[in-house]
Scaffold this motif. Structure first.
Motif, PDB file in Angstrom:
ATOM      1  N   ALA A 221      70.367  75.726  53.573  1.00  7.60           N
ATOM      2  CA  ALA A 221      71.335  75.155  53.098  1.00  7.60           C
ATOM      3  C   ALA A 221      71.567  73.674  52.975  1.00  7.60           C
ATOM      4  O   ALA A 221      71.618  73.360  54.319  1.00  7.60           O
ATOM      5  N   GLN A 222      71.674  72.393  51.548  1.00 10.86           N
ATOM      6  CA  GLN A 222      71.948  70.984  52.547  1.00 10.86           C
ATOM      7  C   GLN A 222      72.698  70.756  52.734  1.00 10.86           C
ATOM      8  O   GLN A 222      72.763  70.273  53.836  1.00 10.86           O
ATOM      9  N   ASP A 223      73.826  71.611  53.014  1.00 13.45           N
ATOM     10  CA  ASP A 223      75.143  71.502  53.427  1.00 13.45           C
ATOM     11  C   ASP A 223      74.747  71.927  55.471  1.00 13.45           C
ATOM     12  O   ASP A 223      75.684  70.755  56.591  1.00 13.45           O
ATOM     13  N   GLU A 224      74.278  72.555  55.632  1.00 15.74           N
ATOM     14  CA  GLU A 224      73.468  72.567  56.947  1.00 15.74           C
ATOM     15  C   GLU A 224      72.411  72.003  57.584  1.00 15.74           C
ATOM     16  O   GLU A 224      72.594  70.943  58.800  1.00 15.74           O
ATOM     17  N   SER A 225      71.465  71.942  56.607  1.00 20.26           N
ATOM     18  CA  SER A 225      70.455  71.021  56.690  1.00 20.26           C
ATOM     19  C   SER A 225      70.757  69.799  57.035  1.00 20.26           C
ATOM     20  O   SER A 225      70.150  67.971  57.577  1.00 20.26           O
ATOM     21  N   GLU A 226      71.628  68.868  56.546  1.00 24.83           N
ATOM     22  CA  GLU A 226      71.857  67.161  55.931  1.00 24.83           C
ATOM     23  C   GLU A 226      72.842  67.316  57.540  1.00 24.83           C
ATOM     24  O   GLU A 226      71.570  66.013  58.146  1.00 24.83           O
ATOM     25  N   PRO A 227      73.516  67.632  58.601  1.00 22.76           N
ATOM     26  CA  PRO A 227      74.005  66.835  59.648  1.00 22.76           C
ATOM     27  C   PRO A 227      72.504  66.596  60.591  1.00 22.76           C
ATOM     28  O   PRO A 227      72.812  66.286  61.589  1.00 22.76           O
ATOM     29  N   LEU A 228      72.145  68.350  60.324  1.00 30.08           N
ATOM     30  CA  LEU A 228      71.136  68.629  61.961  1.00 30.08           C
ATOM     31  C   LEU A 228      70.251  67.097  61.533  1.00 30.08           C
ATOM     32  O   LEU A 228      69.758  66.434  62.270  1.00 30.08           O
ATOM     33  N   LEU A 229      69.730  67.002  60.162  1.00 32.56           N
ATOM     34  CA  LEU A 229      68.822  65.765  60.341  1.00 32.56           C
ATOM     35  C   LEU A 229      69.302  64.365  60.321  1.00 32.56           C
ATOM     36  O   LEU A 229      68.359  63.983  61.062  1.00 32.56           O
ATOM     37  N   ASN A 230      70.781  64.699  60.492  1.00 30.59           N
ATOM     38  CA  ASN A 230      71.014  62.673  60.796  1.00 30.59           C
ATOM     39  C   ASN A 230      71.376  62.874  61.858  1.00 30.59           C
ATOM     40  O   ASN A 230      70.659  61.615  62.624  1.00 30.59           O
ATOM     41  N   ALA A 231      71.265  64.177  61.979  1.00 35.14           N
ATOM     42  CA  ALA A 231      71.903  64.334  64.234  1.00 35.14           C
ATOM     43  C   ALA A 231      70.523  64.605  64.770  1.00 35.14           C
ATOM     44  O   ALA A 231      69.456  62.778  65.874  1.00 35.14           O
ATOM     45  N   LEU A 232      69.359  64.614  63.767  1.00 32.13           N
ATOM     46  CA  LEU A 232      67.906  64.433  64.712  1.00 32.13           C
ATOM     47  C   LEU A 232      67.240  62.622  64.422  1.00 32.13           C
ATOM     48  O   LEU A 232      66.718  62.250  65.055  1.00 32.13           O
ATOM     49  N   PHE A 233      67.565  61.962  63.210  1.00 31.64           N
ATOM     50  CA  PHE A 233      67.337  60.801  62.569  1.00 31.64           C
ATOM     51  C   PHE A 233      67.826  59.831  63.728  1.00 31.64           C
ATOM     52  O   PHE A 233      66.817  59.190  64.427  1.00 31.64           O
ATOM     53  N   ASP A 234      69.523  59.759  64.511  1.00 28.65           N
ATOM     54  CA  ASP A 234      70.310  59.616  65.248  1.00 28.65           C
ATOM     55  C   ASP A 234      68.784  59.540  66.392  1.00 28.65           C
ATOM     56  O   ASP A 234      69.086  58.295  67.178  1.00 28.65           O
ATOM     57  N   HIS A 235      68.996  61.093  66.561  1.00 27.23           N
ATOM     58  CA  HIS A 235      68.599  61.047  68.461  1.00 27.23           C
ATOM     59  C   HIS A 235      67.131  60.470  68.738  1.00 27.23           C
ATOM     60  O   HIS A 235      66.603  59.452  69.722  1.00 27.23           O
TER      61      HIS A 235
END
Length: 287
Positions: A221-235
């Motif tokens: 779900a988007q509300d779960e994937s978005e924070p995961l992806l943003n953390a991965l982008f930042d890392h």
């Protein structure tokens, strides 16, 4: 033409995790196959390689591209070619902010660009990109390269376990990205690829998502994937994983899209920037 036959290359690292300069090679020369193999191995070892002070024709650029694999096409519909492409040999792309009669002669003309992998939106993304500098501004327009290997190897094990084996969804719209309007709605690319890609030549794993094109995680779900992806982008974009290249006229960079991503810094809009770009076709799907 002379033939370069040296058995060993003069290679200097550009940063701790990514990039190396290959010195004292004139790419106009006909290179011995042993040298070509050494250059290609250096590229695989460092993901990004730099050749300074080159004076290449379009034919030279295409020949050098062939050292790394089969030359790729431009990756966009013909109606989206800027008018300057008429001056180029097939499969060469012009990156430029130069305007003639109010129209840009090249693609990706102005401003900064977020981190991305070239052609990630394709079913079989291109393996490599080459970019050759003909005109550069006095400052800005730098290219940043981030190591997907370093990002993967230093990722929190809990996050890595959560995302291992999953795929991400990627989208790219030629028209809106290039022209700032909606004329590109019918000209877009979409793909699904592993979040962590295993390089088909080195066998190493790399983070394979980016802030520009990755829009979600498949079956999450988007509300779960978005924070995961943003953390991965930042890392993945941490400064310690990044090499920032300050361009000089005559620079040729070759980068591996399978294990690195890149971005561009802003530069003065009233100064000319002109680069020629080629790509190497992907040999297989990232799956």
């Amino acid at each position: 033409m002379t033939i370069a036959t040296r058995a060993r290359l003069d290679v200097v690292r550009l940063s701790a995790h990514i990039g190396a300069e290959v010195r004292d090679i004139d790419l106009r020369e006909s290179l011995d196959p042993h040298i070509v193999r050494a250059i290609r191995q250096t590229w695989l070892d460092h993901a990004v390689i730099l050749f300074r002070d080159q004076d290449l024709s379009q034919q030279d650029l295409l020949r050098v591209t062939g050292y790394f694999g089969e030359i790729g096409n431009l990756g966009r519909p013909a109606e989206f070619y800027p008018k300057g492409y008429a001056r180029l040999l097939p499969n060469i792309m012009m990156i430029s902010n130069i305007r003639e009669n109010g129209e840009t002669i090249g693609a990706l003309p102005d401003g900064e660009m977020m981190f991305h992998h070239d052609m990630l939106h394709a079913a079989v993304p291109h393996d490599a990109t080459l970019l050759y500098a003909l005109e550069i501004p006095t400052h800005g327009g730098n290219t940043l390269f981030a190591s997907g290997y370093a990002a993967y190897e230093t990722l929190d094990p809990a996050v890595r376990t959560k995302l291992e084996g999953r795929k991400a969804f990627h989208h790219y719209n030629y028209g809106s990205t290039q022209r700032g309007d909606n004329r590109g709605v019918a000209a877009h690319g979409e793909s699904r690829h592993p979040i962590f890609r295993t390089h088909d030549e080195t066998g190493r794993k790399a983070v394979y998502v980016n802030r520009l094109m990755t829009v979600g995680i498949v079956d999450v779900a988007q509300d779960e994937s978005e924070p995961l992806l943003n953390a991965l982008f930042d890392h993945s974009e941490k400064p310690e994983f990044v090499y920032e290249h300050v361009w000089r006229k005559g620079d040729l960079l070759v980068w591996d899209n399978r294990c690195s991503m890149h971005a561009r810094t802003d530069f003065p809009a009233d100064q000319r920037r002109l680069m020629l770009r080629t790509t190497v076709k992907g040999s297989r799907s990232p799956y």
